[in-house]
Design a protein around this motif. Sequence first.
Motif, PDB file in Angstrom:
ATOM      1  N   SER A 172      84.611   9.415 -18.511  1.00 23.47           N
ATOM      2  CA  SER A 172      84.311   8.083 -17.994  1.00 23.47           C
ATOM      3  C   SER A 172      84.915   6.999 -18.877  1.00 23.47           C
ATOM      4  CB  SER A 172      82.790   7.900 -17.880  1.00 23.47           C
ATOM      5  OG  SER A 172      82.481   6.599 -17.422  1.00 23.47           O
ATOM      6  N   ALA A 173      84.843   7.201 -20.208  1.00 22.48           N
ATOM      7  CA  ALA A 173      85.421   6.222 -21.126  1.00 22.48           C
ATOM      8  C   ALA A 173      86.937   6.156 -20.977  1.00 22.48           C
ATOM      9  CB  ALA A 173      85.041   6.565 -22.565  1.00 22.48           C
ATOM     10  N   PHE A 179      93.183   5.499 -18.445  1.00 22.41           N
ATOM     11  CA  PHE A 179      93.965   6.682 -18.784  1.00 22.41           C
ATOM     12  C   PHE A 179      93.666   7.872 -17.873  1.00 22.41           C
ATOM     13  CE2 PHE A 179      93.950   4.290 -22.779  1.00 22.41           C
ATOM     14  CZ  PHE A 179      95.288   4.308 -23.088  1.00 22.41           C
ATOM     15  N   TYR A 180      92.522   7.857 -17.213  1.00 21.41           N
ATOM     16  CA  TYR A 180      92.074   9.026 -16.451  1.00 21.41           C
ATOM     17  C   TYR A 180      91.682   8.581 -15.051  1.00 21.41           C
ATOM     18  CZ  TYR A 180      89.372  13.252 -15.310  1.00 21.41           C
ATOM     19  OH  TYR A 180      88.894  14.383 -14.722  1.00 21.41           O
ATOM     20  N   GLN A 215      87.709  10.363 -33.432  1.00 17.89           N
ATOM     21  CA  GLN A 215      88.390   9.740 -32.297  1.00 17.89           C
ATOM     22  C   GLN A 215      87.444   9.580 -31.096  1.00 17.89           C
ATOM     23  OE1 GLN A 215      91.818  12.232 -31.691  1.00 17.89           O
ATOM     24  NE2 GLN A 215      92.752  11.621 -33.649  1.00 17.89           N
ATOM     25  N   ARG A 216      86.609  10.570 -30.879  1.00 15.84           N
ATOM     26  CA  ARG A 216      85.624  10.451 -29.787  1.00 15.84           C
ATOM     27  C   ARG A 216      84.681   9.284 -30.064  1.00 15.84           C
ATOM     28  NH1 ARG A 216      85.657  16.243 -30.310  1.00 15.84           N
ATOM     29  NH2 ARG A 216      83.664  16.219 -31.424  1.00 15.84           N
ATOM     30  N   ALA A 217      84.273   9.149 -31.311  1.00 15.77           N
ATOM     31  CA  ALA A 217      83.390   8.038 -31.670  1.00 15.77           C
ATOM     32  C   ALA A 217      84.101   6.694 -31.483  1.00 15.77           C
ATOM     33  CB  ALA A 217      82.915   8.197 -33.113  1.00 15.77           C
ATOM     34  N   ALA A 218      85.399   6.646 -31.854  1.00 12.07           N
ATOM     35  CA  ALA A 218      86.153   5.395 -31.700  1.00 12.07           C
ATOM     36  C   ALA A 218      86.312   5.022 -30.238  1.00 12.07           C
ATOM     37  CB  ALA A 218      87.517   5.540 -32.368  1.00 12.07           C
ATOM     38  N   LEU A 219      86.598   6.006 -29.394  1.00 14.37           N
ATOM     39  CA  LEU A 219      86.763   5.762 -27.953  1.00 14.37           C
ATOM     40  C   LEU A 219      85.469   5.229 -27.347  1.00 14.37           C
ATOM     41  CD1 LEU A 219      88.203   6.031 -25.197  1.00 14.37           C
ATOM     42  CD2 LEU A 219      87.505   8.443 -25.185  1.00 14.37           C
ATOM     43  N   GLY A 221      82.909   3.940 -28.939  1.00 20.63           N
ATOM     44  CA  GLY A 221      82.515   2.679 -29.567  1.00 20.63           C
ATOM     45  C   GLY A 221      83.279   1.497 -29.001  1.00 20.63           C
ATOM     46  N   GLU A 222      84.583   1.691 -28.735  1.00 29.07           N
ATOM     47  CA  GLU A 222      85.377   0.600 -28.166  1.00 29.07           C
ATOM     48  C   GLU A 222      84.923   0.283 -26.741  1.00 29.07           C
ATOM     49  OE1 GLU A 222      88.051  -2.434 -27.649  1.00 29.07           O
ATOM     50  OE2 GLU A 222      87.169  -1.497 -29.410  1.00 29.07           O
ATOM     51  N   ARG A 223      84.578   1.318 -25.981  1.00 26.68           N
ATOM     52  CA  ARG A 223      84.060   1.055 -24.633  1.00 26.68           C
ATOM     53  C   ARG A 223      82.767   0.256 -24.717  1.00 26.68           C
ATOM     54  NH1 ARG A 223      81.765   5.707 -20.737  1.00 26.68           N
ATOM     55  NH2 ARG A 223      80.321   5.770 -22.491  1.00 26.68           N
ATOM     56  N   ALA A 224      81.899   0.608 -25.650  1.00 27.43           N
ATOM     57  CA  ALA A 224      80.638  -0.118 -25.794  1.00 27.43           C
ATOM     58  C   ALA A 224      80.875  -1.565 -26.195  1.00 27.43           C
ATOM     59  CB  ALA A 224      79.749   0.579 -26.831  1.00 27.43           C
ATOM     60  N   ARG A 225      81.873  -1.781 -27.080  1.00 28.73           N
ATOM     61  CA  ARG A 225      82.179  -3.145 -27.510  1.00 28.73           C
ATOM     62  C   ARG A 225      82.655  -3.996 -26.333  1.00 28.73           C
ATOM     63  NH1 ARG A 225      86.233  -6.374 -28.784  1.00 28.73           N
ATOM     64  NH2 ARG A 225      87.850  -4.834 -28.373  1.00 28.73           N
ATOM     65  N   ILE A 226      83.535  -3.414 -25.523  1.00 32.70           N
ATOM     66  CA  ILE A 226      84.076  -4.166 -24.384  1.00 32.70           C
ATOM     67  C   ILE A 226      83.003  -4.393 -23.337  1.00 32.70           C
ATOM     68  CG2 ILE A 226      85.676  -3.987 -22.438  1.00 32.70           C
ATOM     69  CD1 ILE A 226      87.689  -2.778 -24.335  1.00 32.70           C
ATOM     70  N   GLU A 227      82.151  -3.391 -23.113  1.00 28.17           N
ATOM     71  CA  GLU A 227      81.057  -3.572 -22.154  1.00 28.17           C
ATOM     72  C   GLU A 227      80.150  -4.721 -22.588  1.00 28.17           C
ATOM     73  OE1 GLU A 227      79.153   0.191 -21.859  1.00 28.17           O
ATOM     74  OE2 GLU A 227      80.553   0.962 -20.342  1.00 28.17           O
ATOM     75  N   ALA A 228      79.897  -4.807 -23.897  1.00 34.00           N
ATOM     76  CA  ALA A 228      79.064  -5.908 -24.391  1.00 34.00           C
ATOM     77  C   ALA A 228      79.795  -7.243 -24.270  1.00 34.00           C
ATOM     78  CB  ALA A 228      78.692  -5.637 -25.853  1.00 34.00           C
TER      79      ALA A 228
END
Length: 590
Positions: A172-173, A179-180, A215-219, A221-228
Amino acid sequence: MLVITGAAQAQTDTRVWVQIEAQPTLAGAEDRARAYSTAFPDVVGFRMASGWYAIALGPYTRDGAEQRLATLRADNLIPSDSFVALGQVYRAPYWPAGTPPASEPLPVPEAPVSPIIEAPVVETPLVAVPTPEAPAAEAPVILSLALPDETAAEARRSEALLTAEERRDLQSALQSFGFYSSAIDGAFGPGTRAAMLAWQESKGYDPTGILTTAQRAALLGERARIEAELGLQTITENEAGITAALPMALVEFEGYEPPFVQYKAKDNSGIRLVLISAPGDRNTLYGLYDVLQTLDTVPPGGARDRGDRSFTIDAGNAGIASYSTAELSQGFVKGYMVIWEPRAEALARRAIGALQASFKSDGRRALDPGLVPLDDATRAGFLAGMEVRRPTLSRTGFYVTAEGAVLTTTDVLRNCTRLTLDRDVEADLTFRDDAMGVALLTPRTRLAPTDFAGFETASLRPGSEVAVAGYSYEDALPAPALTFGSLAALTGLEGEAGLRRLTLAALPGDAGGPVVDGSGAVLGMLLPADTDAARKLPEGVAFAAGADVLAARLGEAGVTVTPAARNGALAPEDLTNRASRMTVLVSCWN
């Protein structure tokens, strides 16, 4: 002499760049590079190993690139997730078109600084594109990134411990960043691996197609940042039958104006959102596509793509931009528009990515056209900023060849930056003859008109009935009107052999229209009314350029006209249909 090519050349490239964006398509990347070029003189575009297209500034020395990045970030002139990259990340240049990138780095700016370079964050692309696996020799190299925290084997072992829900969350991220595009099923097949590889490459990681724990954590985390940042909330709009993740930190509900659900800008965000929902068929879809392009919020520039059951419009100019899309499914047309000011470009693109990943249509209902009775003031408020864009002026023309060449009056050419036929077909000026007052236009898209002019150059009889097919009220009506009159004389008032004098009450929009007899044969082209202030002709006097002089002028331009086929007088409705089929609305835009 040693010649270095391909991957070996990439490995020797030690130049340094500031990457500011990446796009999945060449057309999208060229549009963005063109936009950045208005602000920066050193914009260069490169293909990447994954098939994506990078937009960068440079080249610089390493210190120069770091200072350039810090300065532009501090001034908010580039996206906050821009980063410094070595030349190994790039392949062949695509921008500027046909121009190789500079071979020498630019000088180091004075007073260099040493900012901390954050791990780059990919811009949310518009369209998910499958990415082929890239050779390890062409792995991108990014400055200031830590080494991978796990080997590929260690990453695969840690990945095996993920729950089904965690695996779906990673898919989903990846989807949210474009990308998917396949099913969210938790199965890490070739599609998921290709998406992981492309994401890794965009970040400067070793492109293995297997995400490490970090890398999974970065992916995620970035999705969470953008969602916020966007304030994404999954909204179910029951009246419209749409569920989607909407950027509620940027927009707020305004009201219904079927087929639109309007969300206005919140806290001066510079972004508006419109959900589209209507019952209908392919004609509804195509009609919506045409209507949207008449709005001020959908400028002429940008990419258009209309298919059998869907369309997208990615439009923009210096003052406003918008992305519109809709799809026909189960008897409903559903979609959305995102409209933004240039300063809100990055947020708008991320909002579009979130909408693309989350948009779902309820196949049981659409917005009811009679949902909300609106008075004129309320309707005007909802549609503020969505005014219909209209041409500067419109006149009439008519097809003279089977390929769609159009003869019209030079009156329509005044101060035009763009010419269209029937509102949306772009046309180019082939020739103009100001002495005769005629011009020939060629459509940029090959046309196949259902009828075109047959020229009658002889057997004219003064007093016979004639008609002019024309857009009397310019672009106000969807079809031409027929104005009836008579042929008063075969010359002008001063004996001009190339003119035909008519007794006919024409309007300015009729100029350029075909003058036909009762059989539908073209006797000439209506000329604009005489504007000589020193004399005023009686009402009902009009002039046309004769078919004989028109045929001769077209012949000089290499256009062979078709002689009229005499088949007797037509019934009034048949004459109207014949004249209408050959008649075209010609519009001038500034």
